[in-house]
Design a protein around this motif. Sequence first.
Motif, PDB file in Angstrom:
ATOM      1  N   LYS A  63       0.830  -1.213   0.000  1.00  0.00           N
ATOM      2  CA  LYS A  63       0.000   0.000   0.000  1.00  0.00           C
ATOM      3  C   LYS A  63       0.863   1.262   0.000  1.00  0.00           C
ATOM      4  O   LYS A  63       0.443   2.302  -0.483  1.00  0.00           O
ATOM      5  N   GLN A  64       2.076   1.170   0.588  1.00  0.00           N
ATOM      6  CA  GLN A  64       3.030   2.293   0.609  1.00  0.00           C
ATOM      7  C   GLN A  64       2.384   3.592   1.063  1.00  0.00           C
ATOM      8  O   GLN A  64       2.442   4.609   0.364  1.00  0.00           O
ATOM      9  N   GLY A  65       1.749   3.539   2.227  1.00  0.00           N
ATOM     10  CA  GLY A  65       1.176   4.749   2.817  1.00  0.00           C
ATOM     11  C   GLY A  65      -0.216   5.099   2.323  1.00  0.00           C
ATOM     12  O   GLY A  65      -0.871   5.972   2.877  1.00  0.00           O
ATOM     13  N   ARG A  66      -0.680   4.392   1.276  1.00  0.00           N
ATOM     14  CA  ARG A  66      -2.040   4.667   0.780  1.00  0.00           C
ATOM     15  C   ARG A  66      -3.068   3.996   1.680  1.00  0.00           C
ATOM     16  O   ARG A  66      -2.779   2.972   2.299  1.00  0.00           O
ATOM     17  N   SER A  67      -4.269   4.550   1.710  1.00  0.00           N
ATOM     18  CA  SER A  67      -5.374   3.845   2.373  1.00  0.00           C
ATOM     19  C   SER A  67      -5.720   2.636   1.508  1.00  0.00           C
ATOM     20  O   SER A  67      -5.348   2.584   0.323  1.00  0.00           O
ATOM     21  N   LEU A  68      -6.439   1.694   2.090  1.00  0.00           N
ATOM     22  CA  LEU A  68      -6.815   0.500   1.332  1.00  0.00           C
ATOM     23  C   LEU A  68      -7.634   0.883   0.094  1.00  0.00           C
ATOM     24  O   LEU A  68      -7.389   0.379  -1.000  1.00  0.00           O
ATOM     25  N   ASP A  69      -8.573   1.820   0.268  1.00  0.00           N
ATOM     26  CA  ASP A  69      -9.403   2.253  -0.864  1.00  0.00           C
ATOM     27  C   ASP A  69      -8.554   2.854  -1.973  1.00  0.00           C
ATOM     28  O   ASP A  69      -8.742   2.546  -3.159  1.00  0.00           O
ATOM     29  N   ASP A  70      -7.596   3.705  -1.588  1.00  0.00           N
ATOM     30  CA  ASP A  70      -6.706   4.322  -2.587  1.00  0.00           C
ATOM     31  C   ASP A  70      -5.846   3.266  -3.272  1.00  0.00           C
ATOM     32  O   ASP A  70      -5.593   3.341  -4.477  1.00  0.00           O
ATOM     33  N   PHE A  71      -5.402   2.304  -2.493  1.00  0.00           N
ATOM     34  CA  PHE A  71      -4.584   1.223  -3.057  1.00  0.00           C
ATOM     35  C   PHE A  71      -5.381   0.445  -4.098  1.00  0.00           C
ATOM     36  O   PHE A  71      -4.874   0.149  -5.189  1.00  0.00           O
ATOM     37  N   ILE A  72      -6.651   0.141  -3.776  1.00  0.00           N
ATOM     38  CA  ILE A  72      -7.498  -0.631  -4.701  1.00  0.00           C
ATOM     39  C   ILE A  72      -7.714   0.165  -5.999  1.00  0.00           C
ATOM     40  O   ILE A  72      -7.635  -0.390  -7.092  1.00  0.00           O
ATOM     41  N   VAL A  73      -7.960   1.477  -5.869  1.00  0.00           N
ATOM     42  CA  VAL A  73      -8.132   2.332  -7.059  1.00  0.00           C
ATOM     43  C   VAL A  73      -6.859   2.301  -7.904  1.00  0.00           C
ATOM     44  O   VAL A  73      -6.898   2.108  -9.123  1.00  0.00           O
ATOM     45  N   TRP A  74      -5.705   2.461  -7.236  1.00  0.00           N
ATOM     46  CA  TRP A  74      -4.404   2.430  -7.937  1.00  0.00           C
ATOM     47  C   TRP A  74      -4.197   1.067  -8.611  1.00  0.00           C
ATOM     48  O   TRP A  74      -3.805   1.000  -9.783  1.00  0.00           O
ATOM     49  N   ALA A  75      -4.496  -0.001  -7.866  1.00  0.00           N
ATOM     50  CA  ALA A  75      -4.261  -1.357  -8.378  1.00  0.00           C
ATOM     51  C   ALA A  75      -5.119  -1.629  -9.613  1.00  0.00           C
ATOM     52  O   ALA A  75      -4.658  -2.250 -10.580  1.00  0.00           O
ATOM     53  N   LYS A  76      -6.370  -1.151  -9.574  1.00  0.00           N
ATOM     54  CA  LYS A  76      -7.249  -1.394 -10.723  1.00  0.00           C
ATOM     55  C   LYS A  76      -6.717  -0.695 -11.976  1.00  0.00           C
ATOM     56  O   LYS A  76      -6.869  -1.197 -13.087  1.00  0.00           O
ATOM     57  N   GLN A  77      -6.073   0.463 -11.790  1.00  0.00           N
ATOM     58  CA  GLN A  77      -5.498   1.187 -12.938  1.00  0.00           C
ATOM     59  C   GLN A  77      -4.190   0.543 -13.394  1.00  0.00           C
ATOM     60  O   GLN A  77      -3.978   0.317 -14.587  1.00  0.00           O
ATOM     61  N   GLU A  78      -3.325   0.251 -12.425  1.00  0.00           N
ATOM     62  CA  GLU A  78      -1.955  -0.162 -12.752  1.00  0.00           C
ATOM     63  C   GLU A  78      -1.787  -1.675 -12.922  1.00  0.00           C
ATOM     64  O   GLU A  78      -0.940  -2.113 -13.700  1.00  0.00           O
ATOM     65  N   LEU A  79      -2.541  -2.443 -12.146  1.00  0.00           N
ATOM     66  CA  LEU A  79      -2.283  -3.890 -12.108  1.00  0.00           C
ATOM     67  C   LEU A  79      -3.283  -4.708 -12.914  1.00  0.00           C
ATOM     68  O   LEU A  79      -2.962  -5.818 -13.337  1.00  0.00           O
ATOM     69  N   ARG A  80      -4.478  -4.156 -13.141  1.00  0.00           N
ATOM     70  CA  ARG A  80      -5.434  -4.910 -13.969  1.00  0.00           C
ATOM     71  C   ARG A  80      -4.901  -5.175 -15.383  1.00  0.00           C
ATOM     72  O   ARG A  80      -5.127  -6.259 -15.912  1.00  0.00           O
ATOM     73  N   PRO A  81      -4.159  -4.218 -15.987  1.00  0.00           N
ATOM     74  CA  PRO A  81      -3.571  -4.532 -17.298  1.00  0.00           C
ATOM     75  C   PRO A  81      -2.603  -5.724 -17.232  1.00  0.00           C
ATOM     76  O   PRO A  81      -2.553  -6.526 -18.166  1.00  0.00           O
TER      77      PRO A  81
END
Length: 288
Positions: A63-81
């Motif tokens: 998560k690197q300091g992100r909230s879980l919600d922010d991490f999930i938003v980031w992951a959906k953008q960066e990791l779903r591809p």
Amino acid sequence: AETRGFAPVDPVAARQRRARLNTGLAAIEPPFWGARVVEAAPNAVLPFLNERSLYQFQWGFRKQGRSLDDFIVWAKQELRPVLRRMLALAAEDDILRPQAVYGYWKAAGQGNDLILFAEDGVTEVARFTLPRQPREDGECIADFVRDVDDEVRDVIGLQAVTVGQKASDVARDWFEGNRYQDYLYLHGLSVEMAEAMAEYTHKRIRAELGFAADDDRDMEKMLQQGYRGSRYSFGYPACPRLEDQAPILELLGADRIGISLTDGFQLHPEQSTSALVVLNPKAKYFTV
């Protein structure tokens, strides 16, 4: 008496606890007895994939300091591809092959033992001695079915699932070919796809028994046990003995989908799971 390393059983207390946990529950009528084989396309299993677990625990993104919600938003953008790329690679080469064998047996509890019976409800086909929490009114899986002295037999589901040997073979080839990143991605994805297939199969069991309406509509909550009953896998505190998988695999005929046990009682292929499917609404995870 001491039972194979577990605390002594008070059979009267166990019987009373079972009566209390099973009062008022209608007898379950499964659509068949014994086991059936199911194959599923990866796309059919994909809705049951736990993306958060894949990204955080299998692929190791923090998560690197992100909230879980922010991490999930980031992951959906960066990791779903990345997920889509791995699924495309897997589809192209038929790497992930989700299969299951599952079915229904009559069951009862006796002391700390869970007993499985043939269709006649009399012939014992397997018996599991399970730990009980060492406290007053402690939990034990054997309490979530009717007592052996009850005239009505309960029902328990068994399941074993795999994504097949090819996933492990390809991952090993990639590792040996220095494709470490793709190896990590494929290994993690195949672990989570096996879990997703276990959820898919468990959902099928609940649907066949008429309990699917109890499922949480939110998939993330459903994956956190938002449904009736519980699925217990061996090696966890409530059913710690890996060797107890042997009778389950035999009853299921798990060799039909290529699942076997190693000498150390690990499942082979590696990305496989087996479980007891307990249908009592009060059954949830607990530690001992």
